[in-house]
Design a protein around this motif. Structure first.
Motif, mmCIF file in Angstrom:
data_model
loop_
_atom_site.group_PDB
_atom_site.id
_atom_site.type_symbol
_atom_site.label_atom_id
_atom_site.label_comp_id
_atom_site.label_asym_id
_atom_site.label_seq_id
_atom_site.Cartn_x
_atom_site.Cartn_y
_atom_site.Cartn_z
ATOM 1 N N SER A 1 0.890 -1.109 -0.184
ATOM 2 C CA SER A 1 0.066 -0.061 0.021
ATOM 3 C C SER A 1 0.829 1.199 0.114
ATOM 4 N N ALA A 2 1.968 1.328 0.774
ATOM 5 C CA ALA A 2 3.037 2.393 0.526
ATOM 6 C C ALA A 2 3.432 2.808 -0.754
ATOM 7 N N GLU A 3 3.917 1.561 -1.166
ATOM 8 C CA GLU A 3 4.173 1.690 -2.754
ATOM 9 C C GLU A 3 3.121 2.145 -3.551
ATOM 10 N N LEU A 4 1.986 1.736 -3.206
ATOM 11 C CA LEU A 4 1.033 2.386 -4.137
ATOM 12 C C LEU A 4 0.097 3.419 -3.849
ATOM 13 N N ALA A 5 0.681 4.356 -3.023
ATOM 14 C CA ALA A 5 0.228 5.284 -2.060
ATOM 15 C C ALA A 5 -0.241 6.558 -3.170
ATOM 16 N N ASP A 6 0.365 6.506 -4.499
ATOM 17 C CA ASP A 6 -0.104 7.489 -5.535
ATOM 18 C C ASP A 6 -1.380 7.136 -6.187
ATOM 19 N N LEU A 7 -1.831 5.928 -6.041
ATOM 20 C CA LEU A 7 -3.272 5.467 -6.598
ATOM 21 C C LEU A 7 -4.367 5.726 -5.758
ATOM 22 N N ASP A 8 -5.610 5.990 -6.595
ATOM 23 C CA ASP A 8 -6.783 6.029 -5.584
ATOM 24 C C ASP A 8 -7.166 4.763 -5.480
ATOM 25 N N LEU A 9 -7.127 4.197 -4.195
ATOM 26 C CA LEU A 9 -7.359 2.914 -4.049
ATOM 27 C C LEU A 9 -8.133 2.755 -2.502
ATOM 28 N N VAL A 10 -8.997 1.485 -2.711
ATOM 29 C CA VAL A 10 -9.337 1.360 -1.366
ATOM 30 C C VAL A 10 -8.967 0.196 -0.536
ATOM 31 N N TRP A 11 -8.107 0.026 0.477
ATOM 32 C CA TRP A 11 -7.742 -1.369 0.718
ATOM 33 C C TRP A 11 -8.582 -1.784 1.896
ATOM 34 N N HIS A 12 -8.842 -3.375 1.673
ATOM 35 C CA HIS A 12 -9.662 -3.995 2.623
ATOM 36 C C HIS A 12 -8.692 -5.247 3.163
ATOM 37 N N PHE A 13 -8.965 -5.205 4.709
ATOM 38 C CA PHE A 13 -8.136 -6.406 5.203
ATOM 39 C C PHE A 13 -8.937 -7.442 5.484
ATOM 40 N N VAL A 14 -8.652 -8.385 5.000
ATOM 41 C CA VAL A 14 -9.545 -9.741 4.965
ATOM 42 C C VAL A 14 -8.706 -10.792 6.017
ATOM 43 N N GLY A 15 -7.702 -10.623 6.472
ATOM 44 C CA GLY A 15 -6.969 -11.973 6.884
ATOM 45 C C GLY A 15 -7.256 -11.807 8.305
ATOM 46 N N GLN A 16 -6.920 -12.824 9.202
ATOM 47 C CA GLN A 16 -6.767 -12.688 10.610
ATOM 48 C C GLN A 16 -5.803 -11.728 10.986
ATOM 49 N N LEU A 17 -6.325 -10.845 12.153
ATOM 50 C CA LEU A 17 -5.780 -9.770 12.675
ATOM 51 C C LEU A 17 -5.379 -9.722 14.138
ATOM 52 N N GLN A 18 -3.941 -9.452 14.619
ATOM 53 C CA GLN A 18 -3.869 -9.324 15.751
ATOM 54 C C GLN A 18 -4.172 -8.195 16.497
ATOM 55 N N SER A 19 -4.597 -8.095 17.602
ATOM 56 C CA SER A 19 -5.008 -6.956 18.217
ATOM 57 C C SER A 19 -3.807 -5.751 18.323
ATOM 58 N N LYS A 20 -2.848 -6.228 18.690
ATOM 59 C CA LYS A 20 -1.576 -5.309 18.741
ATOM 60 C C LYS A 20 -1.296 -4.720 17.180
ATOM 61 N N LYS A 21 -1.669 -5.316 16.099
ATOM 62 C CA LYS A 21 -1.356 -4.886 14.881
ATOM 63 C C LYS A 21 -2.503 -4.048 14.424
ATOM 64 N N ALA A 22 -3.469 -4.022 15.033
ATOM 65 C CA ALA A 22 -4.767 -3.198 14.710
ATOM 66 C C ALA A 22 -4.594 -1.967 14.205
ATOM 67 N N ARG A 23 -3.910 -1.106 15.167
ATOM 68 C CA ARG A 23 -3.670 0.375 14.685
ATOM 69 C C ARG A 23 -3.060 0.563 13.486
ATOM 70 N N GLN A 24 -1.920 -0.321 13.222
ATOM 71 C CA GLN A 24 -1.031 -0.278 12.106
ATOM 72 C C GLN A 24 -1.920 -0.541 10.686
ATOM 73 N N VAL A 25 -2.795 -1.545 10.814
ATOM 74 C CA VAL A 25 -3.510 -1.744 9.562
ATOM 75 C C VAL A 25 -4.530 -0.731 9.388
ATOM 76 N N GLN A 26 -5.028 0.032 10.433
ATOM 77 C CA GLN A 26 -5.979 1.057 10.317
ATOM 78 C C GLN A 26 -5.386 2.155 9.523
ATOM 79 N N ALA A 27 -3.937 2.289 9.736
ATOM 80 C CA ALA A 27 -3.175 3.249 9.114
ATOM 81 C C ALA A 27 -3.487 3.538 7.228
ATOM 82 N N TYR A 28 -3.980 2.146 6.791
ATOM 83 C CA TYR A 28 -3.904 2.099 5.265
ATOM 84 C C TYR A 28 -4.916 1.316 4.779
#
Ligand SMILES: *Cc1c(COP(=O)(O)O)cnc(C)c1O
Length: 237
Positions: free
Chosen positions: A66-93
């Motif tokens: 997502s960082a590499e593609l930040a110039d594009l108009d994209l909507v990212w969806h997270f579909v995998g299992q997520l650890q609570s401690k990673k939640a805020r990082q995933v929310q960033a993109y």
């Protein structure tokens, strides 16, 4: 046409056919192309073909992509299992998280969303789905996550009252040992129970490469399609 645009067009055609079969309008369907294990260059090609919604299941890879593609108009969806401690990082993109399945994760997402809202003043709520486990053999650990259907009302209330989080609906993966339509029918019933508690949470995230027709017939609104569009995963893992 390239192989990619060929496959994309074919899947779009099958989605239109399934919607017609279900007596539904395709405007009610969002197709998320799942690009896990695929390079950023393929996402660029997809964007050029009109795709805007992308799905990823591994935070480490998704963050880089997502960082590499930040110039594009994209909507990212997270579909995998997520650890609570990673939640805020995933929310960033990611705008949408499809895999919310436990109390601790709701808490983690809620706190961080509040902080983001303060940053830009805009409505930066993270949109979430409650992932449900459709496996009939209760307690079967298939490793894919999902809350018990028995918890739908309680978790709907919990997510609805969490600041900075907007509940879109229910999500599930069809169990491997069952006809997908029967499983998605249970998901539709769970969705009706959710809507009784949270009237706006009408979306249903269901349907992958092998079962999106059945999902559409059972009311899916958000399709998560990977290999039928991207081809086989390239990376050797
Ligand atoms: C990988 C994945 C998909 C896409 O699967 P395909 O079979 O490649 O279409 C959809 N949903 C989830 C949760 C996934 O992990």
């Amino acid at each position: 046409m390239s192989d990619l645009s060929d496959r994309l067009e074919r899947v779009r055609g099958r989605i239109t056919d399934a919607a017609r079969e279900a007596g539904r309008d395709t405007t009610g369907l969002t197709t998320i192309v799942v690009t896990k294990f695929q390079p950023a260059s393929l996402v660029r090609e997809l964007r050029a073909l009109g795709v805007r919604d992308l799905g990823e299941s591994r935070h480490q890879d998704a963050r880089v992509k997502s960082a590499e593609l930040a110039d594009l108009d994209l909507v990212w969806h997270f579909v995998g299992q997520l650890q609570s401690k990673k939640a805020r990082q995933v929310q960033a993109y990611c705008r949408v998280i499809h895999s919310v399945d436990r109390d601790s994760l709701i808490g983690a997402l809620s706190a961080e969303s509040g902080a983001r809202e303060d940053d830009d003043g805009a409505d930066a709520a993270t949109e979430v789905f409650l992932q449900l486990d459709l496996d009939r053999s209760a307690g079967a650990a298939d490793g894919r996550g999902g809350a018990s259907i028995a918890d739908v009302e309680r978790m709907t209330e919990l997510i609805s009252s969490a600041p900075g989080v907007r509940l879109l609906g229910v999500m599930a993966v069809a169990p491997v040992d069952e006809e997908p339509r029967a499983a998605f029918s249970r998901l539709r019933s769970a969705s009706e129970r959710m809507v009784a508690v949270a009237p706006d949470a009408t979306s249903i995230s269901a349907g992958m490469s092998g079962d999106f027709r059945e999902a559409i017939l059972e009311g899916a609104t958000h399709l998560r399609i990977g290999t039928a569009i991207t081809g086989n995963r390239t990376a050797a893992r």
